[in-house]
Scaffold this active site. Structure first.
Site, PDB file in Angstrom:
ATOM      1  N   ILE A  19       0.829  -1.207   0.000  1.00 29.55           N
ATOM      2  CA  ILE A  19       0.000   0.000   0.000  1.00 29.55           C
ATOM      3  C   ILE A  19       0.859   1.251   0.000  1.00 29.55           C
ATOM      4  O   ILE A  19       0.584   2.209  -0.724  1.00 29.55           O
ATOM      5  CB  ILE A  19      -0.970  -0.017   1.195  1.00 29.55           C
ATOM      6  CG1 ILE A  19      -1.976  -1.154   1.046  1.00 29.55           C
ATOM      7  CG2 ILE A  19      -1.685   1.325   1.339  1.00 29.55           C
ATOM      8  CD1 ILE A  19      -2.822  -1.403   2.285  1.00 29.55           C
ATOM      9  N   SER A 137      -6.235  -1.522  10.544  1.00 30.08           N
ATOM     10  CA  SER A 137      -6.711  -2.758   9.934  1.00 30.08           C
ATOM     11  C   SER A 137      -8.098  -3.114  10.448  1.00 30.08           C
ATOM     12  O   SER A 137      -8.430  -2.835  11.604  1.00 30.08           O
ATOM     13  CB  SER A 137      -5.752  -3.895  10.276  1.00 30.08           C
ATOM     14  OG  SER A 137      -6.282  -5.139   9.891  1.00 30.08           O
ATOM     15  N   TYR A 150      -1.115  -8.937  15.388  1.00 28.58           N
ATOM     16  CA  TYR A 150      -1.281  -7.812  14.457  1.00 28.58           C
ATOM     17  C   TYR A 150      -2.517  -6.992  14.834  1.00 28.58           C
ATOM     18  O   TYR A 150      -2.446  -5.771  14.956  1.00 28.58           O
ATOM     19  CB  TYR A 150      -1.391  -8.352  13.037  1.00 28.58           C
ATOM     20  CG  TYR A 150      -1.661  -7.316  11.985  1.00 28.58           C
ATOM     21  CD1 TYR A 150      -0.656  -6.459  11.565  1.00 28.58           C
ATOM     22  CD2 TYR A 150      -2.908  -7.216  11.385  1.00 28.58           C
ATOM     23  CE1 TYR A 150      -0.893  -5.513  10.583  1.00 28.58           C
ATOM     24  CE2 TYR A 150      -3.155  -6.289  10.388  1.00 28.58           C
ATOM     25  CZ  TYR A 150      -2.142  -5.433   9.999  1.00 28.58           C
ATOM     26  OH  TYR A 150      -2.381  -4.497   9.023  1.00 28.58           O
ATOM     27  N   LYS A 154      -2.692  -3.093  16.123  1.00 28.42           N
ATOM     28  CA  LYS A 154      -3.456  -2.048  15.421  1.00 28.42           C
ATOM     29  C   LYS A 154      -4.499  -1.412  16.348  1.00 28.42           C
ATOM     30  O   LYS A 154      -4.801  -0.227  16.223  1.00 28.42           O
ATOM     31  CB  LYS A 154      -4.099  -2.615  14.155  1.00 28.42           C
ATOM     32  CG  LYS A 154      -3.086  -2.981  13.083  1.00 28.42           C
ATOM     33  CD  LYS A 154      -2.277  -1.773  12.621  1.00 28.42           C
ATOM     34  CE  LYS A 154      -1.378  -2.110  11.453  1.00 28.42           C
ATOM     35  NZ  LYS A 154      -0.785  -0.918  10.833  1.00 28.42           N
TER      36      LYS A 154
END
Length: 168
Positions: A19, A137, A150, A154
């Site tokens: 990204i 996310s 993860y 986030k």
């Protein structure tokens, strides 16, 4: 900030892949003065060539002082920053039961500490009306197997962003 980035100074951290690389290329295409940053200089130079412009500044958001150095080099190249994007991320694909302390430290260092260090360095270097964007996310609200660390990182990042909004 208008919809166009023409003439704007942009720093994208995490710009060597994914990204971040796509965002940096789009900003170059839109006429922005872009600094691409990530750990791997060779990948950054490839991204600059692919985008048809921009400046590569290698740095590791997890290393003490690197975020401040990257911001200083970026502003020396393109001036006060209109847009800063933090798209660097680490996502060990492991069940939580298999996620050891080293994996936790790595994901938190990249996704939380690195992002906060970049924002801390960037805020004083921003142009009036500048914007800082950090990527989160959907795993914060919708957990996925193997992405527990993860998603937790986030969630911590989102809490940090809310505090930055309050404090700046």
């Amino acid at each position: 900030m208008s919809g166009s980035l023409e003439g704007r100074a942009v720093l994208v951290v995490g710009a060597s892949a994914g990204i971040g690389r796509a965002l940096a290329a789009a900003a170059v295409s839109d006429g922005a003065r872009v600094v691409l940053s990530a750990r791997r200089r060779d990948r950054l130079e490839e991204a600059v060539a692919e985008a048809g412009g921009g400046h590569a500044v290698a740095g590791d958001a997890c290393e003490d002082g690197d975020c401040a150095r990257v911001v200083a080099e970026a502003t020396a190249l393109v001036g006060p920053l209109d847009l800063v994007v933090y798209s660097a991320g680490a996502a060990p694909l492991k069940a939580l039961a298999d996620t050891d302390a080293a994996a936790w430290r790595s994901v938190l260092a990249t996704n939380v500490v690195g992002a906060n260090e970049l924002v801390r360095a960037a805020v004083p270097a921003m142009a009036p009306g500048g914007v800082v964007a950090v990527l989160s996310s959907e795993t914060v609200q919708s957990p996925r197997w193997g992405l527990g660390a993860y998603g937790a990182s986030k969630a911590a990042l989102e809490a940090s962003v809310r505090s930055w909004r309050l404090e700046t």
